[in-house]
Enzyme design. Structure first.
Site, PDB file in Angstrom:
ATOM      1  N   LEU A  55       0.498  36.593  18.669  1.00  0.00           N
ATOM      2  CA  LEU A  55      -0.437  36.299  20.286  1.00  0.00           C
ATOM      3  C   LEU A  55      -0.568  38.135  20.957  1.00  0.00           C
ATOM      4  O   LEU A  55       0.115  38.941  20.562  1.00  0.00           O
ATOM      5  CB  LEU A  55       0.751  36.031  21.273  1.00  0.00           C
ATOM      6  N   ASP A  56      -1.586  38.374  21.606  1.00  0.00           N
ATOM      7  CA  ASP A  56      -1.792  39.640  22.345  1.00  0.00           C
ATOM      8  C   ASP A  56      -0.425  39.992  23.215  1.00  0.00           C
ATOM      9  O   ASP A  56       0.254  39.032  23.458  1.00  0.00           O
ATOM     10  CB  ASP A  56      -3.025  39.431  23.527  1.00  0.00           C
ATOM     11  N   PHE A  57       0.082  41.335  22.890  1.00  0.00           N
ATOM     12  CA  PHE A  57       0.962  41.974  23.996  1.00  0.00           C
ATOM     13  C   PHE A  57       1.118  40.998  24.974  1.00  0.00           C
ATOM     14  O   PHE A  57       2.578  40.812  25.564  1.00  0.00           O
ATOM     15  CB  PHE A  57       0.381  43.487  24.702  1.00  0.00           C
TER      16      PHE A  57
END
Length: 214
Positions: A55-57
């Site tokens: 998952l993105d930051f």
């Protein structure tokens, strides 16, 4: 940073399902200041944990990890064959006019501006997102839509770029929304709310739901 501690949703001898908070990397980045991440924190308690997807930051929500090499292979194959059902919830700027539809636009990294991605019909890799409007609220500049997003493919920043491209950037997106969006909204309003797949050892259907924090 205790507020970034992942919450374990499920654990057995084969898999771990956790909730990643926004503001925590999935895997280590470059440099000493980017070594704190989801997989490092999970491995403190479960040293055999392996990352399967990311998952993105700035994105929060559900993520499944494998325990050991064989479970990693099986889960990775399930993702590759699109046998994992992932649903996200987002708040986007404006009222999305259609009740639902798909965005089929190929993506490629925008090298001079990486990590940004961009639509490239010639050189991009196919990226497909299904969307459904859950709710519309507000008017004028305050208009927002709550949407459910299904990434059929799994390209980097796919949901963020697709929603921006159709004119409805996600609230708080520092890369793809207007600057005032990030100024007004302290986080990216994108959450991995549902994850469903067959257990890699038993084959039993597994489904996990995470409350949306916005």
């Amino acid at each position: 940073m205790p507020h970034l501690e992942p919450r374990i949703v499920h654990v057995d001898d084969y898999i771990i399902v956790a909730e990643k908070p926004a503001g925590l990397l999935s895997v280590p980045g470059r440099g000493e200041h980017k070594q704190d991440c989801l997989i490092a924190r999970i491995q403190r308690a479960y040293p055999d944990a392996r990352i399967v997807h990311r998952l993105d930051f700035d994105t929060s929500g559900l993520i499944v990890l494998a325990r050991g090499a064989e479970m990693h292979r099986r889960l990775s194959m399930a993702f590759e064959k699109r046998q994992v059902d992932k649903r996200y919830v987002a708040l986007v700027h404006g009222h999305v006019l259609s009740q639902g539809g798909e965005v089929d636009l190929p993506l490629i990294v925008d090298w001079p501006n990486r990590p940004r991605q961009m639509v490239d019909p010639v050189n991009g890799r196919r990226a497909l997102t299904n969307y459904r409007v859950v709710e519309r609220s507000g008017t004028g500049g305050e208009a927002v839509s709550r949407v459910e997003l299904e990434p059929v493919t799994g390209r980097s920043h796919q949901l963020r770029v697709h929603m921006m491209t159709i004119g409805h950037a996600i609230l708080g997106d520092t890369l793809y929304a207007p600057p005032q969006s990030a100024e007004r909204h302290p986080r990216l309003h994108l959450h991995a709310a549902m994850l469903a797949f067959a257990h890699p050892e038993t084959g039993r259907p597994m489904k996990f739901v995470s409350p949306v924090p916005f």
